[in-house]
Motif scaffolding. Structure first.
Motif, PDB file in Angstrom:
ATOM      1  N   GLY A  11       0.793  -1.223   0.000  1.00 39.60           N
ATOM      2  CA  GLY A  11       0.000   0.000   0.000  1.00 39.60           C
ATOM      3  C   GLY A  11       0.825   1.271   0.000  1.00 39.60           C
ATOM      4  O   GLY A  11       0.258   2.366   0.070  1.00 39.60           O
ATOM      5  N   ASP A  12       2.146   1.140  -0.082  1.00 36.64           N
ATOM      6  CA  ASP A  12       3.035   2.298  -0.080  1.00 36.64           C
ATOM      7  C   ASP A  12       3.368   2.673  -1.518  1.00 36.64           C
ATOM      8  O   ASP A  12       4.137   1.988  -2.192  1.00 36.64           O
ATOM      9  N   SER A  13       2.800   3.753  -1.994  1.00 34.35           N
ATOM     10  CA  SER A  13       2.995   4.157  -3.392  1.00 34.35           C
ATOM     11  C   SER A  13       4.418   4.595  -3.684  1.00 34.35           C
ATOM     12  O   SER A  13       4.833   4.645  -4.845  1.00 34.35           O
ATOM     13  N   SER A  14       5.179   4.926  -2.634  1.00 34.63           N
ATOM     14  CA  SER A  14       6.550   5.378  -2.849  1.00 34.63           C
ATOM     15  C   SER A  14       7.551   4.229  -2.912  1.00 34.63           C
ATOM     16  O   SER A  14       8.724   4.441  -3.232  1.00 34.63           O
ATOM     17  N   ALA A  15       7.110   3.001  -2.613  1.00 37.58           N
ATOM     18  CA  ALA A  15       8.014   1.844  -2.600  1.00 37.58           C
ATOM     19  C   ALA A  15       8.345   1.410  -4.030  1.00 37.58           C
ATOM     20  O   ALA A  15       7.490   1.451  -4.923  1.00 37.58           O
ATOM     21  N   ALA A  16       9.573   0.975  -4.234  1.00 36.93           N
ATOM     22  CA  ALA A  16       9.997   0.492  -5.553  1.00 36.93           C
ATOM     23  C   ALA A  16       9.336  -0.851  -5.838  1.00 36.93           C
ATOM     24  O   ALA A  16       9.247  -1.694  -4.938  1.00 36.93           O
TER      25      ALA A  16
END
Length: 298
Positions: A219-224
């Motif tokens: 759910g982390d949009s900033s994760a690669a």
């Protein structure tokens, strides 16, 4: 949490195949309004049973099983979960130009879709093979991250289901070990029992922690995308091992009772074995994660 509880109950419903696997892959195509899968996702949300076909014969890890050529989807997939109940099939495909980053959805009852009998160990989640030669309902390219991005959510969903299996099998074993007495002592007091259950507990908590961490990262949009896939693959591998070990120990702890058809122990070990092989067995997933780490691949 819902998938974990369904796994614990060995619920004979297609929630994992529809919401976790099929809809999970469609999520990898970006916003539904842009990918063209909005009607398909709406049907799944309304209760249409869907499944995911991503296993090619002879391969342990998922890969594109179909080829899109001249507007027709052709290919074969094996061990498709809940295929006998499904109304919709979601699959990975490659175009005839070599692009393997496509997702396609087809109607199971349509012309050109042939369901072949498969070998299923789990009566709650039967599997079958399918051959497809038809025009798909919808096709879209995968978003950034390719196949990894498409399979991340399904891996986390499968891991959650297996964590539930491991938890329920362990709890049943502990309760039996406390109640069953031998030589005037609960069998849980014997090292051969309590050490095995302690090992199962460690494996379960490791799998649960990895699964929750992967779900949070999902759910982390900033994760690669590569990092999210690695977390999901490790969670699925750990959950597969935990479920298989806990289910096997449950049969052993229950003794002769655990080997009878009337007891539920065989249901847990069947579900664990089949679920552990879904989307890649633990050994294959660990090997792939290690290969990328040692090779410096993203």
């Amino acid at each position: 949490m819902v998938l974990e509880e369904c796994g614990a109950a060995i619920a004979p419903i297609p929630l994992l195949s529809s919401i976790g696997l099929a809809a999970g892959v469609l999520r990898g195509c970006g916003p539904a309004s842009e990918s063209g899968f909005e009607p398909v996702l709406a049907d799944i949300a309304a209760g249409v049973v869907a499944t995911l076909a991503v296993h090619s014969p002879g391969y342990r890890l998922p890969r594109p099983t179909m080829t899109l050529r001249d507007g027709r989807l052709r290919g074969r997939a094996v061990a498709v979960p809940n295929l006998s109940r499904a109304e919709l099939i979601v699959t990975l495909a490659r175009a005839d130009n070599g692009d393997d980053g496509l997702v396609a959805a087809v109607a199971r009852s349509g012309d050109g879709v042939t369901v072949l009998q498969g070998q299923s160990t789990d009566p709650a989640q039967p599997v079958a093979d399918v051959e497809i030669d038809t025009e798909p309902l919808a096709v879209a390219p995968l978003a950034g991250g390719g196949i990894e991005c498409a399979l991340t959510a399904p891996l986390v969903a499968a891991a959650a289901d297996l964590v539930g299996v491991a938890s329920a099998a362990l709890n049943r074993s502990v309760e039996h070990a406390k109640a069953r007495r031998q030589f005037g002592t609960p069998i849980g007091a014997f090292q051969g029992i309590k050490h095995a259950l302690a090992d199962n507990y460690v494996g379960l908590e490791r799998a649960r922690s990895l699964t929750y961490a992967a779900a949070a990262l999902l759910g982390d949009s900033s994760a690669a995308p590569a990092d999210v896939w690695t977390a999901a693959a490790l969670a699925k591998a750990a959950a597969g091992d935990a479920a298989a070990n806990s289910a096997r120990t449950a049969v052993q702890v229950h003794g002769a009772l655990g080997q009878t058809w009337e007891h539920d122990a065989h249901l847990y070990i069947r579900h664990a074995w089949q679920g552990a092989a879904m989307l890649g067995d633990s050994r294959s997933l660990y090997h792939e994660v290690g290969r990328r780490f040692c090779g410096g691949a993203a």
